[in-house]
Design an enzyme around this catalytic site. Structure first.
Site, PDB file in Angstrom:
ATOM      1  N   LYS A 212       0.870  -1.185   0.000  1.00 39.92           N
ATOM      2  CA  LYS A 212       0.000   0.000   0.000  1.00 39.92           C
ATOM      3  C   LYS A 212       0.903   1.230   0.000  1.00 39.92           C
ATOM      4  O   LYS A 212       1.479   1.596   1.025  1.00 39.92           O
ATOM      5  CB  LYS A 212      -0.933   0.011   1.215  1.00 39.92           C
ATOM      6  CG  LYS A 212      -1.990   1.103   1.119  1.00 39.92           C
ATOM      7  CD  LYS A 212      -2.946   1.074   2.300  1.00 39.92           C
ATOM      8  CE  LYS A 212      -4.124   2.008   2.037  1.00 39.92           C
ATOM      9  NZ  LYS A 212      -3.757   3.345   1.592  1.00 39.92           N
ATOM     10  N   ARG A 232      -8.710  10.352  -7.715  1.00 36.83           N
ATOM     11  CA  ARG A 232      -9.730   9.469  -7.141  1.00 36.83           C
ATOM     12  C   ARG A 232     -11.102  10.130  -7.190  1.00 36.83           C
ATOM     13  O   ARG A 232     -12.125   9.453  -7.182  1.00 36.83           O
ATOM     14  CB  ARG A 232      -9.377   9.081  -5.710  1.00 36.83           C
ATOM     15  CG  ARG A 232      -9.330  10.242  -4.745  1.00 36.83           C
ATOM     16  CD  ARG A 232      -9.409   9.814  -3.296  1.00 36.83           C
ATOM     17  NE  ARG A 232      -8.422   8.853  -2.908  1.00 36.83           N
ATOM     18  CZ  ARG A 232      -8.721   7.661  -2.400  1.00 36.83           C
ATOM     19  NH1 ARG A 232      -9.974   7.308  -2.227  1.00 36.83           N
ATOM     20  NH2 ARG A 232      -7.781   6.828  -2.029  1.00 36.83           N
TER      21      ARG A 232
END
Length: 506
Positions: A212, A232
């Protein structure tokens, strides 16, 4: 339809916390709209104009001297046409033209309509009609299956467009919507796992674990030499990331849609702080050939490749496609590990300077815009993204600085953020100086001790857990909360929900 009807529905939706009642109110309104009014009304009641940003700020509206009309006369079509003229007013003489258009708009509005328009034009209209609620209302008004409406919205990224498809084309038009290279889709999201062992056990044995990365989420589309990069929140940042565009243009393919992260690296390959990555957006050219100034893309999913849509294929197939086109840019991962191997991989990720890991089911499809158990994130500490609701003036060495933060979790039904705690811990001198300068720009009011903010700024908070509390309206409070960083890559609509906070209760 009169604008007054929209204003009344907005007030009714804001007045209830019931998702069912919100949907009922919105559905009734949409059924009464003329078909060509529906896209505009859907846009307004989700807090945006059909024209996008039209360059009108709080200062312009506060300086506007327009007495309210005695009675409401404005129509949806008339207001929408005027906003189109306002958005088109640029160049010499545009300042005077825009002022005159605003006077015409607000001079024709009564007091409640002026209040509605002021909030709409400044992005302050939050009456609870979030995407999920509006999608339900569209399905109800058009008499279409909700799953078809949600999928069309996922793939178009536009509720007004989805509403038009549902009303004018019905199930056939909704079902015909597919991936389109160059049109962003809502990104799939992850759910926090209780632990690494739980994630491996629940998803295994067919799973993959990725690093991550501590970067910014990007979605990249390429058609021949045309490359588009989205955040995003589906904002087009192509012009701001020429280094990412250059890398993607080198891939051996004609068309592709990739999901991943971008970040800056030190000379030894370690990730630089998240703030450095965010500061490089749009500034890579200033750093020339300095490797520390480059945004490096890394990918973990492939939704389309050379004419083939992969969004409904299992992750295993999507990763196989990713490896054929961008194996060198793939985020480090390990496939089908047991718990011990997963733990070693997790430790390696932390040692390399990353946030943690993501565990993903290899059988899962890409559920755009939704959190599900198919993707689970594991970090060494609990972190949540919350909305800054206000900040108190400091004392002692912090006198004259905005310090103690008021923190809110997102209401999943679209209401105002729900306060869950305060903190002044983790604030460096640099952050204190920044927020003292920045927060007044977002002020919605103040008293002698606190500057209250419009819910626009998202902050990442580390905490030891949560506990039940009667002090805050959500019935829960953060334990030992401390600031990690601000998240300029996220909007308030992407903050963690009160439900997610409550789920952390012992």
């Amino acid at each position: 339809m009169r604008l007054a009807r929209i204003v009344a529905t907005s007030a009714a939706v804001a007045a209830t916390r019931s998702r069912k009642q919100k949907t009922t109110e919105l559905g009734a309104l949409l059924r009464d709209c003329a078909p060509d009014e529906i896209p505009t009304v859907v846009a307004w009641l989700t807090g945006v104009t059909r024209q996008g940003r039209i360059g009108v700020g709080w200062r312009s509206l506060m300086a506007l001297d327009a007495a309210p009309a005695g009675e409401p006369t404005l129509t949806v079509t008339g207001v929408d046409d005027l906003l189109t003229r306002l958005a088109a007013a640029t160049g010499p003489g545009s300042v005077a033209e825009r002022k005159q258009l605003l006077l015409e708009l607000f001079g024709g509005a009564d007091e409640s309509e002026q209040h509605f328009l002021r909030r709409l034009l400044t992005g302050e209209l939050r009456q609870g009609a979030l995407a999920g609620v509006m999608a339900d209302a569209i399905a109800d008004a058009a008499g279409q299956p909700i799953d078809l409406v949600r999928r069309a919205h996922m793939l178009t990224g536009s509720l007004p467009q989805t509403a038009a498809l549902a009303v004018f084309g019905g199930a056939e038009a909704l079902g015909a919507v597919g991936l389109e290279v160059g049109r962003a889709v809502a990104p799939m999201l992850a759910t926090p796992a209780d632990s690494l062992a739980d994630a491996v056990t629940s998803l295994g044995p067919e799973l993959v674990i990725d690093y991550k990365l501590d970067g910014a989420r990007i979605q990249v589309h390429r058609r021949h030499d045309d490359v588009a990069v989205y955040t995003r929140s589906l904002r087009d940042i192509t012009a701001a990331v020429p280094d990412v565009v250059a890398v993607v243009r080198e891939l051996d393919c004609e068309t592709v849609i990739l999901d991943g992260e971008t970040l800056t690296l030190d000379a030894d390959g370690r990730p630089r702080p998240f703030q450095d990555t965010m500061s490089r957006f749009g500034s890579a050219a200033e750093h020339g050939d300095d490797p520390a100034g480059l945004l490096r893309p890394f990918f973990f999913d492939c939704l389309h490749l050379d004419g083939v849509d992969l969004i409904d294929r299992p992750l295993a197939e999507r990763l196989a496609a990713l490896d054929t086109v961008a194996a060198a840019l793939r985020i480090p991962s390990v496939r089908s590990p047991d718990v011990d191997a997963a733990q070693r991989f997790f430790d390696d990720a932390l040692a390399a300077g990353h946030e943690g890991v993501m565990a993903k089911s290899l059988d899962g499809v890409y559920a755009a815009g939704r959190r599900g158990k198919a993707w689970q994130k594991i970090k060494p500490t609990h972190t949540v993204d919350l909305v800054v609701l206000g900040a108190e003036w400091g004392s002692g060495r912090r006198t004259g600085l905005l310090s103690n933060l008021h923190l809110g979790a997102r209401d999943p039904d679209g209401g105002s953020p729900i306060m869950v705690g305060k903190t002044f811990k983790g604030l460096t001198d640099a952050l204190l100086a920044w927020q003292t300068d920045e927060f007044p720009k977002h002020s919605s009011g103040r008293d002698g001790h606190t500057v209250y903010l419009r819910p626009e700024i998202v902050v990442e908070i580390e905490l030891d857990g949560v506990q039940r509390s009667s002090r805050y309206p959500g019935g829960v409070a953060l334990r030992f909360a401390r600031v990690v960083r601000y998240r300029p890559d996220k909007t308030a609509a992407e903050a963690d929900t009160i439900d997610a906070i409550r789920a952390m209760l012992p």
